[in-house]
Design a protein around this motif. Structure first.
Motif, PDB file in Angstrom:
ATOM      1  N   LEU A  11       0.924  -1.384  -0.268  1.00 42.71           N
ATOM      2  CA  LEU A  11       0.053   0.101   0.061  1.00 42.71           C
ATOM      3  C   LEU A  11       0.785   1.308  -0.011  1.00 42.71           C
ATOM      4  CD1 LEU A  11      -3.108   0.350   0.150  1.00 42.71           C
ATOM      5  CD2 LEU A  11      -2.793   1.004   2.496  1.00 42.71           C
ATOM      6  N   ALA A  12       1.936   1.199   0.665  1.00 47.37           N
ATOM      7  CA  ALA A  12       2.821   2.376   0.932  1.00 47.37           C
ATOM      8  C   ALA A  12       3.725   2.574  -0.302  1.00 47.37           C
ATOM      9  CB  ALA A  12       3.630   2.344   2.204  1.00 47.37           C
ATOM     10  N   ALA A  13       4.211   1.612  -0.835  1.00 43.81           N
ATOM     11  CA  ALA A  13       5.146   1.659  -1.926  1.00 43.81           C
ATOM     12  C   ALA A  13       4.800   2.647  -2.907  1.00 43.81           C
ATOM     13  CB  ALA A  13       5.413   0.309  -2.471  1.00 43.81           C
ATOM     14  N   ALA A  17       7.278   5.943  -3.531  1.00 41.27           N
ATOM     15  CA  ALA A  17       8.065   6.124  -4.657  1.00 41.27           C
ATOM     16  C   ALA A  17       7.779   7.357  -5.575  1.00 41.27           C
ATOM     17  CB  ALA A  17       7.768   4.833  -5.716  1.00 41.27           C
ATOM     18  N   LEU A  18       6.524   7.689  -5.456  1.00 46.56           N
ATOM     19  CA  LEU A  18       6.163   9.164  -6.045  1.00 46.56           C
ATOM     20  C   LEU A  18       6.807  10.148  -5.400  1.00 46.56           C
ATOM     21  CD1 LEU A  18       4.212  10.917  -7.802  1.00 46.56           C
ATOM     22  CD2 LEU A  18       2.744  10.751  -6.035  1.00 46.56           C
ATOM     23  N   SER A  19       6.686   9.995  -4.082  1.00 48.94           N
ATOM     24  CA  SER A  19       7.454  11.147  -3.164  1.00 48.94           C
ATOM     25  C   SER A  19       8.888  11.257  -3.355  1.00 48.94           C
ATOM     26  CB  SER A  19       6.978  10.986  -1.642  1.00 48.94           C
ATOM     27  OG  SER A  19       5.757  11.034  -1.332  1.00 48.94           O
ATOM     28  N   ALA A  20       9.597  10.164  -3.649  1.00 51.69           N
ATOM     29  CA  ALA A  20      10.643  10.025  -3.770  1.00 51.69           C
ATOM     30  C   ALA A  20      11.256  10.807  -5.136  1.00 51.69           C
ATOM     31  CB  ALA A  20      11.363   8.597  -3.934  1.00 51.69           C
TER      32      ALA A  20
ATOM     33  N   PHE B 126      -0.940   6.104   1.152  1.00 45.73           N
ATOM     34  CA  PHE B 126      -2.030   5.849   0.342  1.00 45.73           C
ATOM     35  C   PHE B 126      -2.989   6.861   0.160  1.00 45.73           C
ATOM     36  CE2 PHE B 126      -5.474   3.786  -1.979  1.00 45.73           C
ATOM     37  CZ  PHE B 126      -6.385   3.982  -1.548  1.00 45.73           C
ATOM     38  N   ALA B 127      -3.250   7.280   1.521  1.00 41.88           N
ATOM     39  CA  ALA B 127      -4.429   8.593   1.617  1.00 41.88           C
ATOM     40  C   ALA B 127      -3.960   9.867   0.800  1.00 41.88           C
ATOM     41  CB  ALA B 127      -4.642   8.675   2.917  1.00 41.88           C
ATOM     42  N   LEU B 128      -2.768  10.048   0.968  1.00 43.39           N
ATOM     43  CA  LEU B 128      -1.951  11.444   0.600  1.00 43.39           C
ATOM     44  C   LEU B 128      -2.148  11.348  -1.008  1.00 43.39           C
ATOM     45  CD1 LEU B 128       0.843  11.847   2.903  1.00 43.39           C
ATOM     46  CD2 LEU B 128      -0.817  13.791   2.522  1.00 43.39           C
ATOM     47  N   THR B 129      -1.991  10.033  -1.773  1.00 43.81           N
ATOM     48  CA  THR B 129      -2.101  10.178  -3.117  1.00 43.81           C
ATOM     49  C   THR B 129      -3.630  10.123  -3.613  1.00 43.81           C
ATOM     50  OG1 THR B 129      -2.078   7.773  -3.141  1.00 43.81           O
ATOM     51  CG2 THR B 129      -0.004   8.819  -3.693  1.00 43.81           C
ATOM     52  N   VAL B 130      -4.460   9.904  -2.824  1.00 45.69           N
ATOM     53  CA  VAL B 130      -6.204   9.970  -2.964  1.00 45.69           C
ATOM     54  C   VAL B 130      -6.208  11.353  -2.910  1.00 45.69           C
ATOM     55  CG1 VAL B 130      -8.335   9.315  -2.418  1.00 45.69           C
ATOM     56  CG2 VAL B 130      -6.393   7.660  -2.269  1.00 45.69           C
ATOM     57  N   ALA B 409      -1.406   6.868  -6.940  1.00 43.25           N
ATOM     58  CA  ALA B 409      -0.144   7.691  -7.041  1.00 43.25           C
ATOM     59  C   ALA B 409       0.147   7.990  -8.550  1.00 43.25           C
ATOM     60  CB  ALA B 409       1.180   6.648  -6.794  1.00 43.25           C
ATOM     61  N   PHE B 410      -0.395   7.367  -9.562  1.00 37.39           N
ATOM     62  CA  PHE B 410      -0.163   7.890 -10.978  1.00 37.39           C
ATOM     63  C   PHE B 410      -1.168   9.038 -11.196  1.00 37.39           C
ATOM     64  CE2 PHE B 410       1.224   6.992 -15.268  1.00 37.39           C
ATOM     65  CZ  PHE B 410       0.032   7.377 -16.066  1.00 37.39           C
ATOM     66  N   GLN B 411      -2.176   8.661 -10.674  1.00 36.63           N
ATOM     67  CA  GLN B 411      -3.189  10.188 -10.882  1.00 36.63           C
ATOM     68  C   GLN B 411      -2.616  11.503 -10.151  1.00 36.63           C
ATOM     69  OE1 GLN B 411      -7.630   9.374 -11.349  1.00 36.63           O
ATOM     70  NE2 GLN B 411      -6.969   8.168  -9.740  1.00 36.63           N
ATOM     71  N   SER B 412      -2.022  11.306  -8.960  1.00 42.88           N
ATOM     72  CA  SER B 412      -1.355  12.371  -8.205  1.00 42.88           C
ATOM     73  C   SER B 412      -0.326  12.892  -8.949  1.00 42.88           C
ATOM     74  CB  SER B 412      -1.002  11.656  -6.855  1.00 42.88           C
ATOM     75  OG  SER B 412      -0.319  12.972  -6.202  1.00 42.88           O
ATOM     76  N   ALA B 413       0.577  11.959  -9.655  1.00 40.60           N
ATOM     77  CA  ALA B 413       1.842  12.456 -10.661  1.00 40.60           C
ATOM     78  C   ALA B 413       1.100  13.422 -11.629  1.00 40.60           C
ATOM     79  CB  ALA B 413       2.642  11.401 -10.860  1.00 40.60           C
TER      80      ALA B 413
END
Lengths: 149, 478
Positions: A11-13, A17-20, B126-130, B409-413
């Motif tokens: 869940l966290a990866a 990864a995005l933050s990195a 996870f929640a931050l990317t949402v 995460a992809f959507q956040s990017a």
């Protein structure tokens, strides 16, 4: 690793990864080379093709000659780099509005130039309309010796 | 890795939020002040003699910028204050404020998650990317008029969530009242602050005292009375703005033609569309993009990603929420109920507030609370050992969680791409501003302001979206 730990990693990866990646991008941005905001450094002719009106205004404002040819990178007008004037770039990319703007802001159009542009315009009505409005005295349309760049 | 482990889960969560927030703030600082919808307000405040005059002048009525349908005095007073403080550095002031608001929203959200363990951290990641990847969030960063007041309401809502979890006492009560007042005088959807306070109190999870809740409720009643009875400010009517309806956007006059006799049906559609938009990313701004794309035979990948990510997350929230309600299972922490109840209440209230027309950014507060509910649901799944161990393969669950988190995460990017496209459009909007030759040299303050804003925008450098390839638009949209 316990079952719950694997789920937590899964869940966290992605978020980590995005933050990195974003952290690296921020560090690069601090040195003026942001990978998210690359500076494409358009030439005036490229700006015309890309309809980047702000870049056109900035480049002309900084002294770029609206009559001088400049390179257009591959993939925009042709599969190779071509060297065209801004007026030619506007005509080839069928940007009638940009063509009008250039003609009102310093681009010169004499009979030979007009002839070339008129031939390159082909059947595009909006571009030919602009060119007909700015037809110089003595300009004649003769396309035998005119070929695209 | 050692540094990461030494950090502690709460610090790590803040670190994540800071990086995500700073990177988006950097994007905002690369954007000029937009021309459309921002310039009229800037010219208006330029003419105003002061902040107080701007506030009083926008208390409704024909002279008010909002006319007889909007009551947003604090919004315009804020614009005036920033305008005067900017001392001519308009972009730095307004985009700087926008960036600060964004950072505040992300950090307040991270704080509200109250991360204590590494399991909490995983759910927070996870929640931050949402929070930043949901389509309703994009509307809070793409535009600013010249302040994004929807983002202001998101900040107020996040403040409210933090206050209901605070230590309590008279300071908390006063802060809650002040937050509500500021929110409701900025934008109509500021009433959602009361919804959060009331919903938290109703489910027994609020640290705001009964007196504090009563005060906020009294302020709500006073606001409604003053707005509708004293100032006679109504609500936007049918046709004042374009709005989506099933497969396309309808212009104002078409809305009046189709629903003028029975607007209630259109309002019901808007409310349902707003709710579905947050839960399933479809429709968006009232238009069923997925269905429309399907019918024309070209569904872009970004639509699949948004719908799949939102639907999976919503199903997870519903499942865990149901467990929490029917089993009263508080294994994953005793604040899950707070997130589920406040999210449900804000979702319904936010949708109701946007009855007149649908727009993604109007339901941004509900989208922010959705991320909180996603956090609570994800945290429960991470704690759950018993049920999942029997019924589902461990590998399948891990893959599903990774896929869902990956999509968000992809959507956040993708928000970064949307901002650089928007920056390109804003710069060109200024360049295309038709200049009256006499205005170019006119000596009026208005002309000087327009020239300054235009020159600022033109002088900015930035990427040209078409040179980035076609795939960003297909996978992230613009």
């Amino acid at each position: 690793m316990r079952t719950g730990n694997w789920r937590a990693v899964a869940l966290a990866a992605p978020g980590c990864a995005l933050s990195a990646g974003l952290a690296v991008a921020l560090v690069c941005a601090a040195s003026g080379r942001s990978p998210i905001w690359p500076d494409h450094r358009l030439t005036l002719s490229e700006a015309v093709v890309m309809r980047a009106d702000a870049d056109i205004a900035r480049l002309i404002g900084y002294g770029d000659d609206p009559n001088a040819p400049s390179d257009v990178r591959p993939g925009l007008l042709a599969d190779r780099t071509v060297r065209v004037t801004p007026l030619e770039a506007a005509t080839l990319s069928r940007e009638a509005g940009v063509l009008e703007h250039l003609l009102r802001n310093g681009a010169l159009i004499e009979p030979l130039v007009w002839n070339r542009l008129r031939c390159l315009a082909g059947g595009d009505e909006s571009v030919t309309a602009v060119l007909e409005r700015h037809r110089p005295a003595g300009a004649v349309m003769r396309c035998d010796d005119v070929s695209p760049p | 890795m050692r540094l990461f482990a030494q950090m502690g889960p709460r610090t790590a969560a803040y670190g994540l939020a800071m990086i995500i927030g700073l990177s988006l703030s950097y994007d905002l600082l690369r954007m000029p002040i937009q021309r459309f919808d921002a310039l009229p307000d800037l010219l208006e405040v330029q003419r105003s003699p002061g902040v107080y005059a701007t506030f009083v002048g926008n208390l409704g009525g024909p002279g008010s910028t909002g006319g007889t349908t909007l009551l947003r005095p604090l919004k315009f007073a804020g614009i005036k204050a920033l305008f005067d403080l900017s001392d001519g550095h308009y972009r730095l002031a307004f985009r700087g404020f926008h960036a600060a608001l964004l950072l505040a929203a992300v950090l307040l959200f991270a704080r509200a998650l109250a991360v204590r363990t590494w399991t909490d951290f995983a759910a927070a990641s996870f929640a931050l990317t949402v929070f930043t990847g949901i389509h309703t969030f994009e509307g809070t960063v793409r535009e600013a008029f010249p302040i994004n007041h929807t983002l202001e309401v998101v900040v107020f809502c996040m403040l409210a969530v933090n206050l209901v979890r605070a230590r309590g006492g008279w300071l908390t009560d006063i802060a809650a009242a002040a937050t509500f007042l500021a929110a409701v005088l900025t934008l109509e959807s500021g009433v959602l602050v009361w919804v959060i306070v009331a919903a938290a109190w109703a489910c027994g999870s609020s640290r705001i005292s009964r007196r504090g809740v009563a005060t906020v409720t009294g302020l709500l009643a006073a606001y409604l009375a003053v707005r509708f009875l004293v100032l006679s400010i109504t609500v936007p009517g049918l046709g004042e703005r374009n709005s989506g309806f099933f497969l396309r956007m309808l212009e104002g006059d078409e809305l009046v033609r189709r629903f003028g006799d029975a607007p209630a049906w259109f309002y019901v559609y808007n409310i349902m569309a707003s709710i579905m938009s947050v839960l399933f990313a479809e429709p968006q701004s009232g238009v069923f993009e997925f269905v429309h794309s399907w019918l024309i035979g070209d569904v872009p990948p970004r639509t699949y990603i948004a719908v799949v990510a939102s639907t999976c997350t919503t199903l997870l929230i519903i499942w865990v929420g149901a467990i929490h309600v029917f089993r009263r299972d508080t294994r994953a922490g005793d604040d899950s109920g707070l997130w589920f109840v406040t999210f449900g209440a804000v979702l319904i209230a936010n949708a109701a507030v946007s009855f007149a027309y649908t727009k993604d950014e109007i339901v941004a507060p509900a989208g922010a609370m959705y991320a909180g509910a996603a956090f609570a649901a994800a945290r429960y799944v991470l704690h759950e050992e018993r049920a999942l161990h029997r019924r589902l393969s461990r590998v399948m669950v891990c893959l599903m969680l990774a896929a869902m988190a990956g999509l968000w995460a992809f959507q956040s990017a993708g928000v970064h791409h949307a901002l650089r496209v928007q920056a390109f459009k804003h710069r060109n909007d200024w360049a295309r501003l038709t200049e009256d030759p006499s205005a170019a040299t006119a000596d009026t303050p208005e002309a000087a302001l327009i020239r300054r804003l235009r020159q600022d925008a033109i002088n900015m450098h930035g990427p040209t979206p078409d040179l980035l390839g076609r795939w960003p638009d297909r996978w992230w949209g613009e």
